[in-house]
Design an enzyme around this catalytic site. Structure first.
Site, mmCIF file in Angstrom:
data_model
loop_
_atom_site.group_PDB
_atom_site.id
_atom_site.type_symbol
_atom_site.label_atom_id
_atom_site.label_comp_id
_atom_site.label_asym_id
_atom_site.label_seq_id
_atom_site.Cartn_x
_atom_site.Cartn_y
_atom_site.Cartn_z
ATOM 1 N N ASP A 60 0.833 -1.204 0.000
ATOM 2 C CA ASP A 60 0.000 0.000 0.000
ATOM 3 C C ASP A 60 0.870 1.258 0.000
ATOM 4 O O ASP A 60 0.345 2.372 -0.142
ATOM 5 C CB ASP A 60 -0.981 -0.001 1.163
ATOM 6 C CG ASP A 60 -0.309 -0.044 2.535
ATOM 7 O OD1 ASP A 60 0.935 -0.145 2.594
ATOM 8 O OD2 ASP A 60 -1.039 -0.002 3.546
ATOM 9 N N SER A 61 2.185 1.085 0.086
ATOM 10 C CA SER A 61 3.120 2.201 -0.095
ATOM 11 C C SER A 61 2.984 2.823 -1.475
ATOM 12 O O SER A 61 3.477 3.932 -1.705
ATOM 13 C CB SER A 61 4.556 1.737 0.136
ATOM 14 O OG SER A 61 4.840 0.557 -0.600
ATOM 15 N N GLU A 96 -1.752 -5.443 8.731
ATOM 16 C CA GLU A 96 -1.052 -4.865 9.868
ATOM 17 C C GLU A 96 -1.814 -5.127 11.171
ATOM 18 O O GLU A 96 -3.043 -5.206 11.176
ATOM 19 C CB GLU A 96 -0.874 -3.355 9.668
ATOM 20 C CG GLU A 96 -0.026 -2.992 8.461
ATOM 21 C CD GLU A 96 0.141 -1.488 8.288
ATOM 22 O OE1 GLU A 96 -0.269 -0.735 9.194
ATOM 23 O OE2 GLU A 96 0.681 -1.076 7.241
ATOM 24 N N ASP A 132 -0.911 -6.210 -0.242
ATOM 25 C CA ASP A 132 -1.242 -5.505 0.992
ATOM 26 C C ASP A 132 -2.745 -5.253 1.077
ATOM 27 O O ASP A 132 -3.353 -4.761 0.119
ATOM 28 C CB ASP A 132 -0.526 -4.154 1.027
ATOM 29 C CG ASP A 132 0.480 -4.053 2.154
ATOM 30 O OD1 ASP A 132 0.365 -4.823 3.123
ATOM 31 O OD2 ASP A 132 1.371 -3.194 2.057
ATOM 32 N N GLU A 149 8.859 -3.982 11.264
ATOM 33 C CA GLU A 149 9.269 -2.685 10.724
ATOM 34 C C GLU A 149 9.590 -1.707 11.846
ATOM 35 O O GLU A 149 8.845 -1.576 12.821
ATOM 36 C CB GLU A 149 8.172 -2.084 9.841
ATOM 37 C CG GLU A 149 8.560 -0.730 9.254
ATOM 38 C CD GLU A 149 7.626 -0.214 8.187
ATOM 39 O OE1 GLU A 149 7.880 0.890 7.663
ATOM 40 O OE2 GLU A 149 6.648 -0.914 7.857
ATOM 41 N N LYS A 153 -1.132 -9.464 3.048
ATOM 42 C CA LYS A 153 -0.457 -8.941 4.234
ATOM 43 C C LYS A 153 -1.383 -7.943 4.914
ATOM 44 O O LYS A 153 -2.054 -7.154 4.237
ATOM 45 C CB LYS A 153 0.864 -8.252 3.886
ATOM 46 C CG LYS A 153 1.607 -7.731 5.126
ATOM 47 C CD LYS A 153 2.965 -7.156 4.780
ATOM 48 C CE LYS A 153 2.895 -5.772 4.176
ATOM 49 N NZ LYS A 153 2.346 -4.745 5.144
#
Length: 304
Positions: free
Chosen positions: A66-67, A137, A105, A204, A135
């Site tokens: 998602d970056s 978070e 993501d 991270e 993925k």
């Protein structure tokens, strides 16, 4: 028109090299790497051309992160990118990636309302975009969702420490796990994610010492980004390592090439050649066939 989807000659040559390359990366093969203490290489990619180059370079994991909200769309954080946008980018990467494990993501808002929505969106990544894993978070608060997703036969990669989707709660992009309480929280989260069924966890922005402790405690792989060299693998954002960003790099980023400098120089040279009328040259132009040229030289017959 562009020849981005390369010629059959090049495709054949690449196929010859790929025939001698390692086998397809899978979730079980990544777990085996952990057991054999073989480092895992991972990188982000967001489009067909860059993902193809990453895959041909032999990396283990390609993450459609998602970056992309920041490096591809120019947002100040990752929160703005939508599910539909993530699916679109993932489909492009899917066409390029043959060997690496393709992970997508889950964007902000796609799994935060309830577990049913989270499962439905995870399924969309597999069915509609061709991802092989997702993925997400978060720590212990995600365990029930992870269990539901893995029960649907979808591999899940966790992500703890500095979690960019929590930027407002954290008050910015800050190193996590710096106090004894925070260390205990992250260790507990990592074990909970493993127990819930994650096959790997991104660590991270945490101290190297904490990343080493977590890596040793888990039987699944840790993938570090700003977490030191003791993780089972490493991941970077492609645009960071290629110097294709417009701000100073984070401490953990190593720049392997100045692609922006090469592109800027090439674009300036192109502009100069266009303005000087040296591009395109005659050799870069198409011409009439001999038959047409001969017809063009014949006098025009006037009728009537």
């Amino acid at each position: 028109m562009s020849l981005t989807t390369f010629s059959t000659e090049r495709a054949g040559a690449q196929g010859g090299r790929q025939a001698d390359s390692p086998a397809k990366v899978t979730v079980p093969s990544l777990l085996e790497k952990k057991l054999l203490r073989r480092p895992i290489s991972a990188i982000t990619a967001y489009d067909y051309a860059s993902a193809r180059l990453v895959d041909e370079a032999g990396l283990d994991i390609v993450l459609v992160g998602d970056s992309l909200a920041m490096v591809m769309q120019g947002h100040e954080n990752t929160l703005a990118v939508t599910m539909d946008e993530m699916l679109l980018y993932t489909r492009g990467v899917r066409r390029a990636v043959k060997r690496a494990l393709l992970v997508a993501d889950m964007p902000f808002g796609s799994y935060h309302t309830d577990d049913r929505d989270g499962l439905a969106n995870a399924i969309r990544f597999i069915k509609e975009a061709g991802a092989e894993a997702i993925k997400l978070e978060g720590g212990r608060e995600r365990t029930e969702l992870i269990r539901r997703i893995t029960a649907a036969e979808i591999p899940v990669m966790g992500h703890i420490g500095l979690t960019p989707q929590s930027v407002h709660r954290m008050g910015g992009y800050k190193v996590q796990g710096k106090t004894m309480e925070a260390i205990d929280e992250l260790r507990t989260d990592a074990l909970a994610l493993q127990e819930a069924g994650c096959f790997a966890i991104v660590l991270e922005g945490v101290p190297r010492e904490l990343a080493r402790i977590i890596t040793e405690e888990l039987h699944i792989s840790t993938i570090g980004i700003g977490a030191g060299p003791d993780c089972d693998g490493q991941i970077l954002v492609l645009h960071d390592m290629m110097t294709m960003t417009f701000s100073p790099p984070a401490k953990f980023v190593r720049r392997y090439a100045d692609v922006a400098g090469v592109m800027r120089k090439a674009l300036e040279e192109y502009r100069h050649d266009v303005e000087a009328r040296t591009f395109p040259a005659d050799a870069e132009s198409y011409h009439f066939s001999r038959e047409v040229r001969e017809l063009m030289t014949e006098p025009i017959e006037v009728v009537g």
